[in-house]
Write a protein that holds these residues in place. Sequence first.
Motif, PDB file in Angstrom:
ATOM      1  N   PRO A  83       0.801  -1.228   0.000  1.00 26.21           N
ATOM      2  CA  PRO A  83       0.000   0.000   0.000  1.00 26.21           C
ATOM      3  C   PRO A  83       0.837   1.283   0.000  1.00 26.21           C
ATOM      4  N   LEU A  84       2.109   1.177   0.341  1.00 25.81           N
ATOM      5  CA  LEU A  84       2.970   2.357   0.406  1.00 25.81           C
ATOM      6  C   LEU A  84       3.467   2.792  -0.968  1.00 25.81           C
ATOM      7  N   ARG A  85       2.980   2.132  -2.014  1.00 26.72           N
ATOM      8  CA  ARG A  85       3.354   2.499  -3.388  1.00 26.72           C
ATOM      9  C   ARG A  85       2.664   3.777  -3.854  1.00 26.72           C
ATOM     10  N   ALA A  86       1.731   4.279  -3.064  1.00 24.85           N
ATOM     11  CA  ALA A  86       0.966   5.475  -3.444  1.00 24.85           C
ATOM     12  C   ALA A  86       0.535   6.190  -2.167  1.00 24.85           C
ATOM     13  N   PRO A  87       0.253   7.479  -2.257  1.00 27.70           N
ATOM     14  CA  PRO A  87      -0.205   8.197  -1.067  1.00 27.70           C
ATOM     15  C   PRO A  87      -1.673   7.940  -0.714  1.00 27.70           C
ATOM     16  N   MET A  88      -2.405   7.265  -1.592  1.00 25.21           N
ATOM     17  CA  MET A  88      -3.800   6.908  -1.299  1.00 25.21           C
ATOM     18  C   MET A  88      -4.120   5.589  -1.995  1.00 25.21           C
ATOM     19  N   VAL A  89      -4.804   4.719  -1.259  1.00 23.98           N
ATOM     20  CA  VAL A  89      -5.317   3.477  -1.837  1.00 23.98           C
ATOM     21  C   VAL A  89      -6.796   3.409  -1.480  1.00 23.98           C
ATOM     22  N   ILE A  90      -7.619   3.234  -2.508  1.00 22.12           N
ATOM     23  CA  ILE A  90      -9.047   3.047  -2.273  1.00 22.12           C
ATOM     24  C   ILE A  90      -9.388   1.597  -2.594  1.00 22.12           C
ATOM     25  N   THR A  91      -9.855   0.881  -1.591  1.00 12.56           N
ATOM     26  CA  THR A  91     -10.312  -0.488  -1.791  1.00 12.56           C
ATOM     27  C   THR A  91     -11.761  -0.405  -2.258  1.00 12.56           C
ATOM     28  N   VAL A  92     -12.004  -0.921  -3.460  1.00 14.80           N
ATOM     29  CA  VAL A  92     -13.344  -0.881  -4.046  1.00 14.80           C
ATOM     30  C   VAL A  92     -13.995  -2.238  -3.801  1.00 14.80           C
ATOM     31  N   VAL A  93     -15.132  -2.203  -3.104  1.00  9.98           N
ATOM     32  CA  VAL A  93     -15.805  -3.425  -2.686  1.00  9.98           C
ATOM     33  C   VAL A  93     -17.185  -3.500  -3.325  1.00  9.98           C
ATOM     34  N   ALA A  94     -17.489  -4.653  -3.898  1.00 12.07           N
ATOM     35  CA  ALA A  94     -18.860  -4.930  -4.357  1.00 12.07           C
ATOM     36  C   ALA A  94     -19.640  -5.398  -3.140  1.00 12.07           C
ATOM     37  N   LYS A  95     -20.656  -4.630  -2.781  1.00  9.36           N
ATOM     38  CA  LYS A  95     -21.520  -4.948  -1.639  1.00  9.36           C
ATOM     39  C   LYS A  95     -22.806  -5.541  -2.193  1.00  9.36           C
ATOM     40  N   VAL A  96     -22.783  -6.828  -2.419  1.00  8.59           N
ATOM     41  CA  VAL A  96     -23.888  -7.523  -3.077  1.00  8.59           C
ATOM     42  C   VAL A  96     -25.114  -7.562  -2.176  1.00  8.59           C
ATOM     43  N   LYS A  97     -26.239  -7.216  -2.774  1.00 11.74           N
ATOM     44  CA  LYS A  97     -27.520  -7.210  -2.071  1.00 11.74           C
ATOM     45  C   LYS A  97     -28.458  -8.201  -2.747  1.00 11.74           C
ATOM     46  N   GLN A  98     -29.255  -8.874  -1.964  1.00 10.99           N
ATOM     47  CA  GLN A  98     -30.231  -9.806  -2.523  1.00 10.99           C
ATOM     48  C   GLN A  98     -31.264  -9.011  -3.327  1.00 10.99           C
ATOM     49  N   HIS A  99     -31.475  -9.448  -4.577  1.00 14.24           N
ATOM     50  CA  HIS A  99     -32.470  -8.791  -5.423  1.00 14.24           C
ATOM     51  C   HIS A  99     -32.940  -9.785  -6.478  1.00 14.24           C
ATOM     52  N   ALA A 100     -34.228  -9.849  -6.696  1.00 16.88           N
ATOM     53  CA  ALA A 100     -34.809 -10.824  -7.623  1.00 16.88           C
ATOM     54  C   ALA A 100     -34.366 -10.616  -9.064  1.00 16.88           C
ATOM     55  N   LYS A 101     -34.092  -9.367  -9.456  1.00 10.97           N
ATOM     56  CA  LYS A 101     -33.769  -9.093 -10.858  1.00 10.97           C
ATOM     57  C   LYS A 101     -32.315  -8.715 -11.111  1.00 10.97           C
ATOM     58  N   VAL A 102     -31.528  -8.543 -10.059  1.00 11.59           N
ATOM     59  CA  VAL A 102     -30.144  -8.110 -10.235  1.00 11.59           C
ATOM     60  C   VAL A 102     -29.212  -9.117  -9.570  1.00 11.59           C
ATOM     61  N   PRO A 103     -28.634 -10.030 -10.366  1.00 12.54           N
ATOM     62  CA  PRO A 103     -27.770 -11.058  -9.781  1.00 12.54           C
ATOM     63  C   PRO A 103     -26.466 -10.464  -9.226  1.00 12.54           C
ATOM     64  N   ALA A 104     -25.815 -11.238  -8.384  1.00 13.28           N
ATOM     65  CA  ALA A 104     -24.562 -10.809  -7.752  1.00 13.28           C
ATOM     66  C   ALA A 104     -23.529 -10.378  -8.793  1.00 13.28           C
ATOM     67  N   GLU A 106     -23.896  -9.058 -11.712  1.00 10.93           N
ATOM     68  CA  GLU A 106     -24.185  -7.733 -12.248  1.00 10.93           C
ATOM     69  C   GLU A 106     -23.799  -6.645 -11.244  1.00 10.93           C
ATOM     70  N   GLN A 107     -24.003  -6.911  -9.981  1.00 17.66           N
ATOM     71  CA  GLN A 107     -23.630  -5.953  -8.948  1.00 17.66           C
ATOM     72  C   GLN A 107     -22.100  -5.821  -8.850  1.00 17.66           C
ATOM     73  N   GLN A 108     -21.400  -6.933  -9.011  1.00 16.16           N
ATOM     74  CA  GLN A 108     -19.936  -6.887  -9.019  1.00 16.16           C
ATOM     75  C   GLN A 108     -19.429  -6.100 -10.229  1.00 16.16           C
ATOM     76  N   LEU A 109     -20.102  -6.272 -11.370  1.00 15.44           N
ATOM     77  CA  LEU A 109     -19.733  -5.491 -12.548  1.00 15.44           C
ATOM     78  C   LEU A 109     -19.949  -3.995 -12.305  1.00 15.44           C
ATOM     79  N   ALA A 110     -21.032  -3.655 -11.631  1.00 18.80           N
ATOM     80  CA  ALA A 110     -21.303  -2.252 -11.325  1.00 18.80           C
ATOM     81  C   ALA A 110     -20.189  -1.672 -10.454  1.00 18.80           C
ATOM     82  N   ALA A 111     -19.741  -2.436  -9.464  1.00 16.48           N
ATOM     83  CA  ALA A 111     -18.638  -1.979  -8.616  1.00 16.48           C
ATOM     84  C   ALA A 111     -17.355  -1.842  -9.440  1.00 16.48           C
ATOM     85  N   GLY A 112     -17.155  -2.761 -10.396  1.00 23.14           N
ATOM     86  CA  GLY A 112     -15.998  -2.646 -11.295  1.00 23.14           C
ATOM     87  C   GLY A 112     -16.091  -1.395 -12.156  1.00 23.14           C
ATOM     88  N   CYS A 113     -17.287  -1.094 -12.619  1.00 23.19           N
ATOM     89  CA  CYS A 113     -17.492   0.148 -13.384  1.00 23.19           C
ATOM     90  C   CYS A 113     -17.193   1.362 -12.513  1.00 23.19           C
TER      91      CYS A 113
END
Length: 182
Positions: A83-104, A106-113
Amino acid sequence: MDALTLLLTRQSTPRLIAPAPTEEQLTNILNAAIRVPDHAGLTPWEFIIATGDGLHKLGDIFAEATTINSDEVEKIDKARSMPLRAPMVITVVAKVKQHAKVPAFEQQLAAGCAAMAMQQAVFAQGLGGIWRTGPLAFDRYVHQQLALKECDQIVGFLYIGTPAIPVNTKPIKEGMGFARYL
């Protein structure tokens, strides 16, 4: 820089130094992240920001996770310093929520976007960044130490700072080489 130029010239900046983004720049980065496609408005992400002492805490977590799988001092020390390779590190986490029409997935892709949008906002503001993953993004110990739930997934660690050296622009690849019509 116009949007198309930004998209066509984007590239990672692996050598980063201080300063980290200002509060205004960070606000722009985070606001860009939450503008990505988000089916059903689930906002399936969390951004864990490490600077200063936080970088050392993240490094300790990485080292402890590495210790579980290896007793090689060199590997452990490398993990601690990552982590010391940069002055800031942002850990991007997909926080998957149960949803009938949005699979996990797709939510991970959204976090990647969101991570990609953040990186673009970094470059648009004259900063540098690199999106890294690796085994620690999938390590259960790392997840536990970051207080993530079982269904959460780290999609990347976004290292952000000021480019240490100018980065040579890579040649533009021809996108049609990867496309076909039906």
